[in-house]
Design an enzyme around this catalytic site. Structure first.
Site, mmCIF file in Angstrom:
data_model
loop_
_atom_site.group_PDB
_atom_site.id
_atom_site.type_symbol
_atom_site.label_atom_id
_atom_site.label_comp_id
_atom_site.label_asym_id
_atom_site.label_seq_id
_atom_site.Cartn_x
_atom_site.Cartn_y
_atom_site.Cartn_z
ATOM 1 N NE ARG A 18 8.330 -8.812 -2.550
ATOM 2 C CZ ARG A 18 7.576 -9.736 -1.965
ATOM 3 N NH1 ARG A 18 6.415 -10.047 -2.500
ATOM 4 N NH2 ARG A 18 7.970 -10.338 -0.868
ATOM 5 C CD GLU A 50 -8.724 0.555 -4.937
ATOM 6 O OE1 GLU A 50 -9.909 0.174 -4.835
ATOM 7 O OE2 GLU A 50 -8.230 1.439 -4.203
ATOM 8 C CG HIS A 54 -3.955 -5.182 0.280
ATOM 9 N ND1 HIS A 54 -2.869 -4.438 -0.120
ATOM 10 C CD2 HIS A 54 -3.489 -6.433 0.522
ATOM 11 C CE1 HIS A 54 -1.786 -5.198 -0.100
ATOM 12 N NE2 HIS A 54 -2.127 -6.412 0.273
ATOM 13 C CB SER A 88 2.554 -6.408 -6.466
ATOM 14 O OG SER A 88 3.555 -6.796 -5.540
#
Lengths: 305, 305
Positions: free
Chosen positions: A177, A6, A8, A175
């Site tokens: 990650r 979200e 991006h 993130s």
């Protein structure tokens, strides 16, 4: 770098609101990963990414006066690095853009090739696409400072726009990650944004000295570390603090006093260590809780006029 | 870098023949000079340069279908390097373009910051002017290879054009540094172009092995060195050979055999040492013969189809 979330998407929404045509670049850039870093394990989610972009375009189609995602630029490495295979070594061969000392501080201290790789690939992408505006997320704050510096120093004809960090309800910064965290580490990982929030509060209350601003951040993170250390290995998620920084907004150099007319950047990085004793049926995240997950976050201390 | 001579003017003529508008950049770029190099003593000849450009425009005005010198871009250093004062140290701070190993060989071996400075300033100039074509002289052959590599690797939207080396009647390549030679060293300095010519002859006769091509060049330079060493200090101009190179045309790496389908670059650098005993009324050149003058030259061994 793909693995779209979200954060991006919100950047693309902002770009579509301000432009007619939005180019999305998706490229996992090898030169920003060090020799022992997670290039191979970086999440690659091409089909999910395309689905998200199509859903976004559907949403944008419903809005008058809004731009569209016009193209996705997803080059192969031989296009981006046409001459020599990209090197992950700081002394390796290649054509690079270096921004020092800015690129050697903070994130650059633990990842020496990182900002060289970021600046290099962005210079190439900008030259290929020739965008009027480029959009970066504030989440990677040092990256935004490096890119702004590169644009200024190399006289690139583009405007650098920064979109706000998207967060989960409890404050955890989005993130790519985060998918590696799993439930247990996810819950503890929120300590970073809480620590930074506590420091920001001091600035908003009028504190300007480094010690006065940073002590609550260090307090929040230390007590979370101790709390977890005291739990049994089957229940705890151990955390290490890489750094908590209070830095100049242009140079990212550590400061002792905040000049309120300039503001400052409050940032931090923590490592969520591998789960020691994953439990049966526990949600351990992608990778089964075995990989260390490094989280970064930041808050801009805004200038006060 | 100013100090315009017929080599520069012939490049501008070529540019005017191929374009409507020619921008001339005149900027003595500090980052390509090392700490102990000749930045301060580099000839600065602004008024003479402007006179030459006006004379050239008069000449071009007489020609139909030819372009003109439209602008001279002569920035101050704060414009070119807006953030940090430019550093001349290889470990110094700044925003730089590095091209390795290409920029570390040959000229880069004796001048470690040189090609970093050249690539960096050209990236800036290209971004400011956005030229359709850029013109460089073949005299600085490694520079042309570095610039072509930078344009390719960073996807710059410009064509790199190379103009031939202009020479004196006896073969000496024109250079802004020739004004420091004076008559005695001027005469001996031609040895470099003669040595390279002797090597080229072997290639044109069909030789392909490094040893077969380079021995006459080494022979010509050694006998000139010995000839001068045998003269009295009042008459001689001592010369040292920095290198005589036979290199791949794309990488500038030394080669043992020339691939005739690719050709090669034959290049060399010599040092004209200070005059030991300048004579009264002798033409010793700018600086009175006291500065070492380094001369470079090259010949492209053309591919043979």
């Amino acid at each position: 770098m793909g693995a779209l979330h979200e954060g991006h998407i919100s950047l693309m929404r902002q770009a579509a609101a301000e432009n007619t045509d939005v180019f999305v670049s998706i490229y996992v850039n090898p030169t920003q990963f060090g020799v022992n870093e997670d290039l191979d394990s970086y999440p690659k989610t091409w089909q999910e990414d395309m689905d998200k972009l199509q859903a976004l375009n559907k949403e944008l189609n419903g809005q008058t006066g809004s731009g569209r995602i016009t193209a996705v630029f997803a080059p192969i490495t031989k296009v981006v690095y046409p001459t020599l295979p990209p090197s992950s070594e700081i002394t390796g061969p290649g054509s690079f853009v270096t921004i020092t000392p800015l690129g050697s501080l903070l994130e650059g201290a633990s990842r020496p090739v990182f900002f060289r790789g970021v600046a290099t690939v962005c210079m190439k992408l900008f030259n290929i696409v020739m965008p009027e505006r480029v959009y970066f997320g504030q989440k990677d704050v040092q990256q935004t400072v490096v890119i702004k510096r590169m644009v200024k120093d190399f006289h690139l004809d583009t405007d650098v726009k920064i979109g706000p960090t998207e967060r989960e309800a409890d404050g955890l910064a989005l993130s790519s990650r985060n998918v590696y965290l799993g439930a247990r580490r996810r819950e503890v990982g929120v300590v970073l944004s809480r620590a930074l929030k506590a420091a920001e509060k001091k600035y908003l209350q009028g504190k300007r000295l480094r010690a006065d601003i940073l002590w609550p951040a260090n307090e929040v993170s230390s007590s979370k570390m101790m709390e977890q250390d005291d739990l049994p290995p089957s229940k705890r998620a151990r955390v290490e603090v890489d750094y908590i920084s209070l830095a100049d907004p242009d140079t990212m150099e550590e400061i002792e006093v905040v000049d309120a007319s300039k503001g400052a950047i409050l940032s931090g990085a923590i490592k969520m260590l591998p789960l020691e004793e994953p439990q049966e049926r526990e949600d351990c995240g992608l990778g089964g809780g075995a990989v260390t997950v490094r989280l970064i976050d930041n808050i801009i201390l805004q200038p006060i006029k």
